[in-house]
Write an enzyme that holds these catalytic residues in place. Structure first.
Site, mmCIF file in Angstrom:
data_model
loop_
_atom_site.group_PDB
_atom_site.id
_atom_site.type_symbol
_atom_site.label_atom_id
_atom_site.label_comp_id
_atom_site.label_asym_id
_atom_site.label_seq_id
_atom_site.Cartn_x
_atom_site.Cartn_y
_atom_site.Cartn_z
ATOM 1 N N ASP A 22 37.862 -22.296 -17.822
ATOM 2 C CA ASP A 22 38.848 -21.984 -18.856
ATOM 3 C C ASP A 22 38.640 -20.510 -19.240
ATOM 4 O O ASP A 22 37.662 -19.863 -18.856
ATOM 5 C CB ASP A 22 38.722 -22.924 -20.069
ATOM 6 C CG ASP A 22 40.021 -22.933 -20.894
ATOM 7 O OD1 ASP A 22 40.869 -22.040 -20.695
ATOM 8 O OD2 ASP A 22 40.193 -23.831 -21.741
HETATM 9 C C1 NOJ Z 1 42.754 -21.590 -22.866
HETATM 10 C C2 NOJ Z 1 43.147 -23.033 -22.939
HETATM 11 O O1 NOJ Z 1 42.052 -23.808 -23.360
HETATM 12 C C3 NOJ Z 1 43.667 -23.592 -21.634
HETATM 13 O O2 NOJ Z 1 44.186 -24.872 -21.877
HETATM 14 C C4 NOJ Z 1 44.686 -22.676 -21.022
HETATM 15 O O3 NOJ Z 1 45.193 -23.225 -19.833
HETATM 16 C C5 NOJ Z 1 44.021 -21.332 -20.777
HETATM 17 N N1 NOJ Z 1 43.627 -20.773 -22.065
HETATM 18 C C6 NOJ Z 1 44.923 -20.352 -20.036
HETATM 19 O O4 NOJ Z 1 45.899 -19.853 -20.850
#
Ligand code: NOJ
Length: 721
Positions: free
Chosen positions: A267
């Protein structure tokens, strides 16, 4: 390009080029991006060189046929081996045509419509140049304080798994090379992100492996069984180790046990977060841990590019592992057809034709109507067209109807609630006043609303949470409506006019001060682009509410977590011989939630009769069937979600009071009866034992059938082997 060519390509790559492939950067880093001018800040902060950008493997957040083509073209000019970029984005519940938030989609209990919503999102994204969506999010959720519950389909592992599959089918179909139609899916957040302690985002998760396997893992596994191409790690720790550096989760479980051979991405920033988590001293240790644990792509931090080469040269990391990770990324590019056509589906003409088309909006309207849940109705709904309506509340004319995760959706394009009502009744019959903002109100605002209400036959309140009050980093400790809105309700209540509350929010709320003060409550969540039309359809009975909750609404915040598939305890409150005091209970509130899992009303009524079991003994290779007659006993056509639950009366470890095992959404004309049949087999009775073996036990079971997890009839049977 054949597999053989991919390994040739891999061998032509220098170590620097390989490591850069493993880094994902946001759009502004790339030449050809319309917002490229903004790169100086993040570029400087991350310490990313031009060289890394030229060789990186994927882009986060780029979309639009023109932009993605420009970026790809500029990239291919400078990339020595001509390796195309992968464009990945968060297309969570629609691209430009925004569907209801996933928690709402869950409440539709309609897998076909869920699949259709993902297919439409994929189509719009594909012609806009997107290759991978960071969806579905399948984290099981039990704590409405956590803002991200709106991204999940709820608290049940079986239902979440069914939705996980439906979303993956919708995005990917059976053929990813169908480049104007399909995108690859990325299931997230692996694993158990939804169990953050206290509902505070990014917080600690700790649970037994049995709990993890039984409740939290099934939906990720279901997505992978459906062929999901990618997995994203989670921000949380699990058993003391951050998910993004967790070898047991990624190498042992995901790769070795589940045989997942697709791409695993961290993430955003999660690799570097191993430092504040306190398991890595610096970026080099963070890179080492995340990579050894199995993270192929590092999203938005530079630990790999700064340290990967040194880790290999110092023999701390094995280059063969880097090769494997790069190959997985190249294989995904190949599957998506990028080596043959690096621009893939991106097409300005089709983009104009398809994106936000009227047929897509029509589908969004249908799903929005099916996702709303009618929680209370004393008969005031549906409204009659001759009634004068005072529409009051912060959401009456607000465009904040798409929810916190509708990255490409334009709020301005969403149908406002006032506009939806005007489609049904003339302007002379409708007054629209705010009465309160989301968090504040004033006497003048309340006075204005009271005056409007005086002249109306019925008050429709449009209330809720601002979309920033849920979603990522949107945890709340007090999950009531803001006091300003509760004050508004109280003031209007004094007029003694019928009041209907329509709620726009991203989590189950504590609805005291709403349910007890109003005649009807419709939970509309964030309904998406067609919000106003769908809500008006429901209020006027052009659609009959058929949504059922997939997450319990607590009686009070003090109960949280409260969920239907809980254990009995040794001192259950409702046992026939229960004592007055020494039982598992609260002294001040009931144990039960205000609205249980599976609950939702309709404008018609249904009766259940003649439940029949084909046999009261189920054997290993002899499933039993359960049939029930469901009748529409009211006067309007409606849909009922018939639900089957099972309890294992005495297990080797404690078993939930009820577990959802099947459901069917049936449509019934007034007076019509349909027979619904469920099959139960031995496999459905298996669970994780204390030694983590997954098997069933012979003995007594109870099947429950009904319209929700509370109002069921009980039917005992036995499992024999
Ligand atoms: C953080 C989030 O937790 C995740 O769900 C998302 O896909 C990513 N950022 C990318 O934007």
């Amino acid at each position: 390009m054949s597999d053989q060519n991919l390994s040739t390509l891999l061998h032509e790559m220098t170590l620097d080029e390989k490591i850069a492939q493993l880094t994902q950067l946001a759009t502004p880093f790339f030449k050809g991006a319309s917002d490229q001018g903004q790169i100086t800040g993040p570029m400087a902060e991350l310490g990313i060189t031009e060289d890394v950008v030229q060789n990186s493997g994927s882009v986060l957040g780029a979309s639009g046929a023109k932009v993605t083509k420009n970026i790809q073209q500029a990239h291919l000019k400078e990339n020595r081996l001509g390796i195309p970029l992968l464009f990945m984005s968060d297309i969570i519940h629609g691209y430009k045509t925004i569907f209801p938030v996933p928690l709402a989609i869950g409440c539709s209990w309609d897998l076909d419509l869920a699949e259709q919503s993902a297919a439409i999102a994929a189509k719009e994204a594909a012609v806009s140049g997107v290759h991978v969506t960071f969806s579905p999010m399948v984290d099981l959720v039990r704590d409405p304080r956590w803002g991200r519950v709106m991204e999940s389909t709820g608290e049940d592992p079986f239902l979440n798994s069914e939705f996980a599959r439906a979303f993956v089918r919708g995005y990917q179909g059976d053929d990813l090379s169908n480049d104007h139609v399909r995108v690859a899916a990325c299931v997230k957040h692996f694993a158990a992100y939804g169990a953050a302690e206290g509902g505070r985002d990014y917080n600690t998760v700790d649970m037994s492996e049995r709990q993890l396997r039984e409740y939290y893992l099934p939906a990720y596994k279901a997505a992978l069984d459906e062929g999901c191409e990618m997995v994203m790690t989670a921000f949380n720790i699990l058993d003391g180790i951050p998910a993004t550096g967790n070898k047991k989760l990624m190498r042992d479980l995901l790769r070795d046990e589940w045989n997942f051979d697709g791409v695993l991405i961290s993430d955003w920033g999660a690799v570097k977060e191993l430092i504040p988590h306190g398991v890595a001293a610096d970026e080099k240790e963070a890179a080492h841990q995340a990579f050894s644990a199995g993270v192929d792509i590092e999203m938005m931090t530079p630990c790999y590019v700064h340290n990967g080469k040194a880790l290999i040269e110092e023999n701390i990391l094995d280059e063969a592992l880097v090769d494997e990770a790069v190959l997985r990324i190249l294989e995904l590019k190949q599957k998506l057809g990028l080596f043959d056509n690096p621009y893939r589906g991106a097409d300005e003409e089709l983009e104009k034709e398809i994106v936000f088309s009227s047929s897509h909006r029509h589908a969004a309207r249908e799903l929005a109507a099916k996702s709303s849940v009618l929680l209370k109705n004393d008969g005031i709904l549906p409204l009659k067209k001759e009634q004068n309506v005072a529409l009051i509340g912060p959401f009456a004319e607000h465009d904040d109807l798409l929810g916190p995760w509708s990255w490409k959706g334009s709020k301005e394009d969403a149908v406002k609630i006032s506009v939806g009502l005007l489609e049904k009744i003339g302007s002379a019959q409708l007054s629209v006043t705010k009465g309160s903002d989301v968090k504040t109100t004033s006497q003048a605002q309340i006075d204005e609303a009271m005056e409007a209400a005086e002249n109306a036959d019925v008050i429709v309140l449009a209330l809720g949470e601002h979309s920033e009050m849920s979603g990522e980093a949107g945890s709340r400790a007090d999950i009531r409506l803001p006091q300003a809105q509760l004050d508004l309700i109280k003031a209007l209540k004094s007029l003694e006019k019928p009041m209907v509350a329509v709620l726009f929010n991203g989590r189950p709320l504590d609805l005291h001060g709403v349910v007890d003060q109003t005649n009807a409550v419709l939970e509309a969540w964030y309904p998406g682009s067609e919000a106003g039309s769908a809500v008006a359809d429901l209020l006027y009975g052009d659609s009959n509410p058929s949504g059922r909750l997939t997450m319990s609404f607590p009686y009070s915040i003090g109960q949280v977590p409260v969920y239907y598939n809980h254990y009995n305890t040794g001192r259950p409150k409702d046992a026939p011989d229960a004592q007055v005091r020494y039982v598992s209970q609260y002294l001040d509130i009931p144990n039960e939630p205000l609205f249980p899992f599976g609950f939702g009303l309709s404008y018609t009524t249904f009766s259940y009769s003649d439940v029949t079991l084909s046999d009261n003994v189920l054997k290993e290779d002899e499933p039993i069937t359960l049939t029930v007659d469901v009748t529409n006993t009211g006067e309007m056509k409606g849909e009922e979600v018939v639900q089957l639950y099972v309890r294992d009366v005495a297990g080797e470890v404690v078993r939930p009071m009820k577990e959802l095992k099947g459901f069917e959404k049936v449509s019934l004309e007034p007076g019509e009866t349909k027979q619904v049949t469920f099959t139960l087999n031995e496999e459905q009775l298996r669970y994780y034992h204390s030694d983590l073996s997954f098997k069933s036990d012979t003995g007594e079971f109870i099947a429950y059938i009904g319209p929700n997890s509370r109002d069921v009839s009980a039917h005992p049977f036995k499992l024999e082997k």
